[in-house]
Design a protein around this motif. Structure first.
Motif, short mmCIF file in Angstrom:
data_model
loop_
_atom_site.label_atom_id
_atom_site.label_comp_id
_atom_site.label_asym_id
_atom_site.label_seq_id
_atom_site.Cartn_x
_atom_site.Cartn_y
_atom_site.Cartn_z
N TYR A 12 0.61 -1.14 0.02
CA TYR A 12 -0.04 -0.08 0.00
C TYR A 12 0.89 1.11 0.04
CZ TYR A 12 -4.21 -2.65 0.76
OH TYR A 12 -5.31 -3.68 0.51
N GLN A 13 2.08 1.25 -0.35
CA GLN A 13 2.92 2.22 -0.30
C GLN A 13 2.60 3.36 -1.54
OE1 GLN A 13 7.04 1.60 -1.96
NE2 GLN A 13 6.48 -0.70 -1.94
N GLN A 14 2.96 4.62 -1.22
CA GLN A 14 2.78 5.68 -2.06
C GLN A 14 4.03 6.06 -2.49
OE1 GLN A 14 -0.73 6.12 -2.78
NE2 GLN A 14 -0.77 4.31 -1.60
N GLU A 15 4.08 6.72 -3.76
CA GLU A 15 5.31 7.34 -4.27
C GLU A 15 6.03 8.50 -3.15
OE1 GLU A 15 7.36 8.51 -8.32
OE2 GLU A 15 5.17 8.67 -8.20
N SER A 16 5.09 9.04 -2.44
CA SER A 16 5.40 10.08 -1.62
C SER A 16 5.79 9.66 -0.44
CB SER A 16 4.15 10.90 -1.23
OG SER A 16 3.28 10.20 -0.56
N GLY A 17 5.93 8.31 -0.29
CA GLY A 17 6.50 7.79 1.41
C GLY A 17 5.31 7.48 2.33
N ALA A 18 4.25 7.96 1.81
CA ALA A 18 2.79 7.59 2.80
C ALA A 18 2.42 6.00 2.38
CB ALA A 18 1.75 8.59 2.27
N VAL A 19 1.50 5.59 3.00
CA VAL A 19 0.93 4.26 3.07
C VAL A 19 -0.40 4.17 3.28
CG1 VAL A 19 0.92 1.93 4.06
CG2 VAL A 19 3.20 3.12 3.84
N ALA A 20 -1.18 4.00 2.20
CA ALA A 20 -2.64 3.79 2.41
C ALA A 20 -3.08 2.80 3.07
CB ALA A 20 -3.27 3.84 0.95
N VAL A 21 -4.27 3.17 3.87
CA VAL A 21 -4.45 2.07 4.90
C VAL A 21 -5.82 1.25 4.22
CG1 VAL A 21 -5.86 1.82 7.17
CG2 VAL A 21 -4.58 3.81 6.85
N PRO A 22 -5.57 -0.09 4.34
CA PRO A 22 -6.64 -0.85 3.81
C PRO A 22 -7.92 -0.57 4.32
CG PRO A 22 -4.72 -2.23 4.47
CD PRO A 22 -4.56 -0.77 4.90
N GLU A 23 -8.88 -0.61 3.80
CA GLU A 23 -10.30 -0.24 4.18
C GLU A 23 -11.00 -0.96 5.28
OE1 GLU A 23 -14.89 0.22 2.21
OE2 GLU A 23 -13.21 -0.57 0.86
N VAL A 24 -10.49 -2.41 5.35
CA VAL A 24 -11.03 -3.19 6.66
C VAL A 24 -10.12 -2.56 8.10
CG1 VAL A 24 -11.74 -5.07 5.51
CG2 VAL A 24 -9.53 -4.82 6.29
N LEU A 25 -9.13 -1.77 7.88
CA LEU A 25 -8.63 -1.12 9.10
C LEU A 25 -9.03 0.04 9.54
CD1 LEU A 25 -4.70 -2.43 8.38
CD2 LEU A 25 -6.68 -3.68 9.75
N ARG A 26 -9.45 0.81 8.64
CA ARG A 26 -9.98 2.29 8.92
C ARG A 26 -10.65 2.39 10.15
NH1 ARG A 26 -10.72 3.79 2.26
NH2 ARG A 26 -8.69 3.25 1.86
N PRO A 27 -11.69 1.49 10.36
CA PRO A 27 -12.37 1.73 11.44
C PRO A 27 -11.55 1.49 13.16
CG PRO A 27 -13.65 0.16 10.11
CD PRO A 27 -12.28 0.48 9.64
N TYR A 28 -10.54 0.91 12.71
CA TYR A 28 -9.57 0.74 14.01
C TYR A 28 -8.58 1.99 14.28
CZ TYR A 28 -11.28 -4.31 13.93
OH TYR A 28 -11.92 -5.17 13.92
N LEU A 29 -8.68 2.57 13.09
CA LEU A 29 -7.54 3.93 12.97
C LEU A 29 -8.46 5.26 13.17
CD1 LEU A 29 -5.02 2.34 10.79
CD2 LEU A 29 -4.51 2.87 13.00
N GLY A 30 -9.74 5.24 13.45
CA GLY A 30 -10.51 6.32 13.56
C GLY A 30 -10.73 6.93 12.32
N GLY A 31 -10.91 5.79 11.25
CA GLY A 31 -11.28 6.53 9.80
C GLY A 31 -9.99 7.17 9.01
N LEU A 32 -8.88 6.93 9.48
CA LEU A 32 -7.53 7.36 8.76
C LEU A 32 -7.48 6.39 7.56
CD1 LEU A 32 -5.43 9.54 9.36
CD2 LEU A 32 -4.28 7.43 10.23
N THR A 33 -7.30 7.39 6.42
CA THR A 33 -7.12 6.44 5.29
C THR A 33 -5.79 6.54 4.73
OG1 THR A 33 -7.68 8.59 3.99
CG2 THR A 33 -9.55 7.15 4.33
N LEU A 34 -4.83 7.08 5.25
CA LEU A 34 -3.32 7.46 4.84
C LEU A 34 -2.31 7.84 5.98
CD1 LEU A 34 -1.99 7.56 1.81
CD2 LEU A 34 -1.85 9.95 2.35
N LEU A 35 -1.63 6.99 6.16
CA LEU A 35 -0.34 7.07 7.15
C LEU A 35 0.62 8.03 6.69
CD1 LEU A 35 -0.10 3.43 8.45
CD2 LEU A 35 -1.43 5.41 9.40
N GLU A 36 0.82 9.15 7.17
CA GLU A 36 1.97 10.25 6.46
C GLU A 36 3.37 10.03 7.15
OE1 GLU A 36 1.24 11.91 4.07
OE2 GLU A 36 -0.66 12.52 3.90
N PRO A 37 4.16 9.91 6.60
CA PRO A 37 5.67 9.98 6.73
C PRO A 37 5.54 11.27 8.12
CG PRO A 37 5.78 10.03 4.56
CD PRO A 37 4.44 10.21 4.97
N GLN A 38 6.53 10.75 9.22
CA GLN A 38 6.42 11.89 10.34
C GLN A 38 7.78 12.51 10.20
OE1 GLN A 38 3.84 11.62 12.95
NE2 GLN A 38 3.16 10.90 10.87
#
Length: 426
Positions: free
Chosen positions: A399-425
């Motif tokens: 689920y990696q993105q060219e920007s370095g972010a990672v998309a969140v699989p749909e089934v995991l989004r409820p466990y992450l408060g609806g988050l759809t993308l993990l952004e680099p810190q």
């Protein structure tokens, strides 16, 4: 542990099955030990019976005032009294020796297990899912992960090599994965959630086959307990030394736990990244079933693990392990291997094994079939549903993105408060 009666009845077949596992012939030595032990048991039983008989005859000889007979009988009883402990001690010694030999032998492979020496001889069963078309050069997880919280350097500084500190987005994703897996297994597949001990006694790790052969791959505490290498140990031993009623079967348990492995036999393998760690989280499945149900249960368990991969949208394949690549207690193993774009290959993410009655004999775990007086050994099965750290790796790479972010699989989004993308810190 093996049924000694089967070895007595078919020694050549037993050795042929061992040869498929790369083990040396053992039937002749086992049968000889068992024969001598049983001879000693018979001799001791005869000596005890004669001692009882002679003891009663002493009274009769004295009553008839036959002192010579009474003296001879008393001398015989004294000799038997001295001989019996010797027979019992020798029988116990041979019993221990026999158990030691049997405990060191692996389970026998099912007939449908392909012959082979290592992973190159494993058999493809099927492939599922679609490999992602990223549209850019895929990076490996150890290049993606640090910006999301996989801190290899700090983990090593705190605990040494093969330990990782997980923080921030990566820690949240790892927690979400474990919770999702456990929820799916319990809510959709009928497994009972268990929070088991992480420290266990010798007999527990002996029961599931890690002891005595694989002690160097485990961590031991100062008070003599063992850190579990997998929740299989705790979950399977739930039925240790029990006689279950047939109506409670099948039993299906699932647990999300840390696992601890010294990996003594894995020096130089996967030293980079998060693939092979001394401490990792895993969701484990264990089934306890009647023998006639174990074939179907193996397919069911493996399908449950595949269902987790399907829900996460990860491409994978099922492999039937060859005889030389299976674990010590397994009669048949399916490995699920997930596609990792960064490595451009499949890597193991779950292993599902049926162990027949091999572990049950070591644990003395039995059940009583309905309407029968005699008991039988249960069959045990175990599988990963899934290895959480390796699934984290798979999500990062797929689920990696060219920007370095990672998309969140749909089934995991409820466990992450609806988050759809993990952004680099930063």
């Amino acid at each position: 542990m093996h049924d000694i009666r089967l070895i007595r009845d078919a020694p050549d077949a037993f050795d042929a099955a061992l040869a498929r596992r790369g083990a040396a012939p053992s039937a002749a030595a086992i049968v000889a030990l068992d024969k001598r032990r049983r001879e000693l048991i018979t001799e001791a039983q005869g000596a005890q019976a004669r001692r009882n008989e002679a003891s009663k005859a002493i009274g009769a000889a004295k009553a008839s005032r036959d002192e010579a007979a009474a003296q001879a009988l008393m001398a015989e009883v004294a000799t038997l009294k001295q001989r019996l402990p010797e027979l019992e001690a020798e029988e116990a010694r041979l019993g221990t020796e026999l158990d030691t030999v049997l405990a060191a032998l692996p389970n026998l492979p099912y007939a449908d297990v392909p012959d082979g020496a290592d992973e190159d001889d494993n058999q493809l069963v099927h492939e599922r899912g679609t490999r992602p078309d990223l549209g850019f050069a895929a990076r490996e997880h150890d290049a993606i992960g640090p910006a999301l919280g996989l801190d290899f350097e700090t983990g090593a500084a705190i605990a040494g090599s093969r330990f990782t500190l997980v923080r921030g987005p990566a820690a949240r994703l790892q927690r979400a994965l474990g919770q999702f897996m456990l929820d799916r297994l319990t809510r959709e597949y009928g497994y009972e959630e268990v929070a088991p001990p992480l420290l266990v006694r010798d007999e527990a790790v002996f029961g599931t086959g890690q002891l005595p052969k694989f002690a160097e791959d485990l961590f031991r505490t100062t008070d003599g307990r063992w850190l579990i290498p997998t929740a299989e140990v705790s979950l399977t031993n739930i039925v240790r030394e029990q006689i279950l009623s047939e109506e409670v079967l099948p039993l299906r348990f699932a647990a999300l736990t840390p696992c601890f492995r010294s990996e003594a036999g894995a020096a130089g393998r996967d030293t980079r990244g998060y693939i092979r760690q001394h401490q990792f989280d895993k969701v484990e499945m264990v089934s306890i079933v009647a023998p006639e149900a174990s074939e179907a249960e193996h397919e069911r368990m493996t399908a449950c693990a595949e269902g987790v991969l399907d829900a996460l949208g990860l491409a994978y394949r099922r492999m039937k392990l060859c005889s030389g690549d299976m674990g010590f207690t397994a009669a048949r193993t399916y490995d699920l291997e997930v596609w990792l774009p960064g490595q451009a290959r499949y890597r193991e993410i779950s292993s599902c094994s049926t162990c027949t009655d091999f572990q049950a004999r070591r644990m003395n775990a039995r059940y009583r079939p309905e309407g029968e007086k005699l008991t039988r050994f249960v069959h045990t099965l175990n599988g990963s549903g899934l290895a959480v750290g390796r699934t984290l790796v798979a999500v990062l790479e797929n689920y990696q993105q060219e920007s370095g972010a990672v998309a969140v699989p749909e089934v995991l989004r409820p466990y992450l408060g609806g988050l759809t993308l993990l952004e680099p810190q930063a």
